[in-house]
Design a protein around this motif. Structure first.
Motif, PDB file in Angstrom:
ATOM      1  N   UNK A  28      47.147 -65.234 -49.558  1.00 52.16           N
ATOM      2  CA  UNK A  28      48.529 -65.058 -49.105  1.00 52.16           C
ATOM      3  C   UNK A  28      48.840 -63.606 -48.789  1.00 52.16           C
ATOM      4  N   UNK A  29      48.246 -62.700 -49.565  1.00 52.58           N
ATOM      5  CA  UNK A  29      48.482 -61.275 -49.345  1.00 52.58           C
ATOM      6  C   UNK A  29      47.419 -60.633 -48.462  1.00 52.58           C
ATOM      7  N   UNK A  30      46.568 -61.497 -47.837  1.00 47.42           N
ATOM      8  CA  UNK A  30      45.574 -61.059 -46.853  1.00 47.42           C
ATOM      9  C   UNK A  30      44.576 -60.064 -47.425  1.00 47.42           C
ATOM     10  N   UNK A  31      44.333 -60.138 -48.736  1.00 47.98           N
ATOM     11  CA  UNK A  31      43.255 -59.323 -49.298  1.00 47.98           C
ATOM     12  C   UNK A  31      41.900 -59.903 -48.914  1.00 47.98           C
ATOM     13  N   UNK A  32      41.883 -61.209 -48.583  1.00 48.89           N
ATOM     14  CA  UNK A  32      40.691 -61.848 -48.036  1.00 48.89           C
ATOM     15  C   UNK A  32      41.060 -62.305 -46.627  1.00 48.89           C
ATOM     16  N   UNK A  33      40.604 -61.615 -45.588  1.00 54.59           N
ATOM     17  CA  UNK A  33      41.025 -61.948 -44.220  1.00 54.59           C
ATOM     18  C   UNK A  33      40.345 -63.195 -43.670  1.00 54.59           C
ATOM     19  N   UNK A  34      40.925 -63.720 -42.583  1.00 57.59           N
ATOM     20  CA  UNK A  34      40.352 -64.871 -41.915  1.00 57.59           C
ATOM     21  C   UNK A  34      38.933 -64.617 -41.465  1.00 57.59           C
ATOM     22  N   UNK A  35      38.091 -65.633 -41.591  1.00 50.13           N
ATOM     23  CA  UNK A  35      36.694 -65.521 -41.207  1.00 50.13           C
ATOM     24  C   UNK A  35      35.777 -65.070 -42.323  1.00 50.13           C
ATOM     25  N   UNK A  36      36.324 -64.716 -43.482  1.00 48.82           N
ATOM     26  CA  UNK A  36      35.510 -64.237 -44.596  1.00 48.82           C
ATOM     27  C   UNK A  36      34.806 -65.401 -45.288  1.00 48.82           C
ATOM     28  N   UNK A  37      33.487 -65.307 -45.489  1.00 46.51           N
ATOM     29  CA  UNK A  37      32.798 -66.353 -46.256  1.00 46.51           C
ATOM     30  C   UNK A  37      33.127 -66.219 -47.739  1.00 46.51           C
ATOM     31  N   UNK A  38      33.268 -67.346 -48.424  1.00 46.40           N
ATOM     32  CA  UNK A  38      33.561 -67.353 -49.856  1.00 46.40           C
ATOM     33  C   UNK A  38      32.357 -67.895 -50.609  1.00 46.40           C
ATOM     34  N   UNK A  39      31.748 -67.069 -51.429  1.00 46.47           N
ATOM     35  CA  UNK A  39      30.581 -67.459 -52.222  1.00 46.47           C
ATOM     36  C   UNK A  39      31.044 -67.842 -53.620  1.00 46.47           C
ATOM     37  N   UNK A  40      30.787 -69.086 -53.991  1.00 47.18           N
ATOM     38  CA  UNK A  40      31.257 -69.584 -55.282  1.00 47.18           C
ATOM     39  C   UNK A  40      30.712 -68.751 -56.437  1.00 47.18           C
ATOM     40  N   UNK A  41      29.445 -68.357 -56.353  1.00 46.22           N
ATOM     41  CA  UNK A  41      28.849 -67.591 -57.460  1.00 46.22           C
ATOM     42  C   UNK A  41      29.508 -66.220 -57.594  1.00 46.22           C
ATOM     43  N   UNK A  42      29.822 -65.585 -56.461  1.00 49.00           N
ATOM     44  CA  UNK A  42      30.467 -64.276 -56.507  1.00 49.00           C
ATOM     45  C   UNK A  42      31.879 -64.379 -57.074  1.00 49.00           C
ATOM     46  N   UNK A  43      32.598 -65.440 -56.686  1.00 49.92           N
ATOM     47  CA  UNK A  43      33.958 -65.646 -57.198  1.00 49.92           C
ATOM     48  C   UNK A  43      33.916 -65.896 -58.695  1.00 49.92           C
ATOM     49  N   UNK A  44      32.973 -66.728 -59.141  1.00 49.77           N
ATOM     50  CA  UNK A  44      32.847 -67.029 -60.562  1.00 49.77           C
ATOM     51  C   UNK A  44      32.583 -65.755 -61.367  1.00 49.77           C
ATOM     52  N   UNK A  45      31.702 -64.908 -60.850  1.00 50.12           N
ATOM     53  CA  UNK A  45      31.387 -63.661 -61.554  1.00 50.12           C
ATOM     54  C   UNK A  45      32.590 -62.729 -61.583  1.00 50.12           C
ATOM     55  N   UNK A  46      33.294 -62.627 -60.459  1.00 52.37           N
ATOM     56  CA  UNK A  46      34.442 -61.709 -60.390  1.00 52.37           C
ATOM     57  C   UNK A  46      35.569 -62.151 -61.314  1.00 52.37           C
ATOM     58  N   UNK A  47      35.791 -63.467 -61.424  1.00 49.29           N
ATOM     59  CA  UNK A  47      36.898 -63.972 -62.229  1.00 49.29           C
ATOM     60  C   UNK A  47      36.486 -64.343 -63.650  1.00 49.29           C
ATOM     61  N   UNK A  48      35.216 -64.227 -63.955  1.00 50.50           N
ATOM     62  CA  UNK A  48      34.751 -64.472 -65.313  1.00 50.50           C
ATOM     63  C   UNK A  48      34.800 -65.925 -65.739  1.00 50.50           C
ATOM     64  N   UNK A  49      34.464 -66.831 -64.813  1.00 50.32           N
ATOM     65  CA  UNK A  49      34.461 -68.258 -65.122  1.00 50.32           C
ATOM     66  C   UNK A  49      33.137 -68.857 -64.674  1.00 50.32           C
ATOM     67  N   UNK A  50      32.921 -70.125 -65.026  1.00 50.86           N
ATOM     68  CA  UNK A  50      31.720 -70.822 -64.574  1.00 50.86           C
ATOM     69  C   UNK A  50      31.902 -71.285 -63.133  1.00 50.86           C
ATOM     70  N   UNK A  51      30.853 -71.835 -62.572  1.00 51.86           N
ATOM     71  CA  UNK A  51      30.897 -72.250 -61.179  1.00 51.86           C
ATOM     72  C   UNK A  51      31.746 -73.501 -60.973  1.00 51.86           C
ATOM     73  N   UNK A  52      31.885 -74.353 -62.004  1.00 47.94           N
ATOM     74  CA  UNK A  52      32.589 -75.628 -61.845  1.00 47.94           C
ATOM     75  C   UNK A  52      34.064 -75.457 -61.463  1.00 47.94           C
ATOM     76  N   UNK A  53      34.843 -74.629 -62.179  1.00 48.64           N
ATOM     77  CA  UNK A  53      36.254 -74.472 -61.755  1.00 48.64           C
ATOM     78  C   UNK A  53      36.399 -73.799 -60.395  1.00 48.64           C
ATOM     79  N   UNK A  54      35.422 -72.988 -60.019  1.00 47.37           N
ATOM     80  CA  UNK A  54      35.471 -72.359 -58.696  1.00 47.37           C
ATOM     81  C   UNK A  54      35.320 -73.420 -57.624  1.00 47.37           C
ATOM     82  N   UNK A  55      34.383 -74.315 -57.801  1.00 46.54           N
ATOM     83  CA  UNK A  55      34.181 -75.386 -56.821  1.00 46.54           C
ATOM     84  C   UNK A  55      35.416 -76.271 -56.719  1.00 46.54           C
ATOM     85  N   UNK A  56      36.049 -76.549 -57.847  1.00 46.72           N
ATOM     86  CA  UNK A  56      37.272 -77.364 -57.817  1.00 46.72           C
ATOM     87  C   UNK A  56      38.386 -76.630 -57.066  1.00 46.72           C
ATOM     88  N   UNK A  57      38.521 -75.336 -57.328  1.00 50.64           N
ATOM     89  CA  UNK A  57      39.552 -74.546 -56.643  1.00 50.64           C
ATOM     90  C   UNK A  57      39.291 -74.490 -55.151  1.00 50.64           C
TER      91      UNK A  57
END
Length: 224
Positions: A28-57
């Motif tokens: 919403x705040x455009x910190x991730x612009x359009x066209x950006x690939x989202x890697x589940x493993x990178x998101x999980x590491x950055x947010x300190x969670x497992x891969x399962x809630x990332x996939x659900x999100x």
């Protein structure tokens, strides 16, 4: 950045909620612009969670049409085509224009003071040269007007439309001192119309204001 009570999420009920709300805020705040690939493993590491809630999100964001899955590429943030961008702003103009019309018919004195408070903050930030804060304050003002006009349904629809494709910070006309001055004047006229109960003028001002943002955004995208 100030959030209205309606914008402020409550405590997440699960890790998937936490990931979803974190990514939604980034989009919403455009910190991730359009066209950006989202890697589940990178998101999980950055947010300190497992891969399962990332996939659900990510599935929820796909349902919101904020990301899409492409074969061999995974999840990518949606980037609007020129025609889709035009449609986005036309929908915003219709919803927020109706919100302004209805607000002029039902606003209370307390709500008038609240809107004036947001507008005063915008004037103060502009006077101090903090133009980067104006876009979020404008969003707060627009949604507050729509909440007043349509507290049962319209406010939620306005948020859903805006969240479907955020404005990159660099594409906001509020960063231009000249545009900021002109559109603060538009806000002033729109608030005056709402306060006077002039529903037709309030709607027309809101619609033209939002459509201008769409034209500005399209021209910025074409020139990038």
């Amino acid at each position: 950045m100030r959030a209205t009570p309606a914008d402020r999420p409550g405590p997440p009920r699960s890790k998937a909620d936490y990931v979803y709300l974190s990514l939604l805020d980034d989009l919403r705040n455009a910190r991730i612009p359009g066209g950006t690939p989202l890697r589940a493993t990178e998101i999980a590491e950055r947010l300190g969670v497992s891969i399962t809630p990332v996939r659900e999100a990510l599935r929820r964001l796909e349902n919101d049409r904020l990301i899409r899955y492409e074969q061999h590429h995974g999840a990518t943030v949606v980037d609007l085509s020129p025609s889709a961008l035009l449609e986005y702003y036309e929908v915003r103009a219709a919803v927020e224009g109706l919100g302004a019309r209805l607000a002029a018919e039902r606003i209370t004195d307390a709500q008038k003071a609240m809107l004036r408070g947001i507008h005063s903050r915008m004037l103060e930030e502009a006077a101090a040269g903090r133009y980067e804060l104006l876009g979020e304050l404008s969003r707060e003002l627009h949604l507050a007007i729509t909440d007043i006009g349509g507290p049962s349904f319209l406010g939620a629809h306005a948020r859903a439309v805006r969240n479907s494709f955020p404005v990159p910070a660099a594409a906001s006309f509020w960063l231009s001192p000249e545009q900021a001055r002109d559109h603060l004047a538009v806000h002033e006229r729109m608030l005056a119309a709402i306060e006077a109960g002039d529903s037709e003028a309030a709607e027309q001002l809101m619609v033209s204001h939002v459509r201008f943002a769409g034209r500005y955004r399209s021209e910025s995208a074409a020139g990038s």
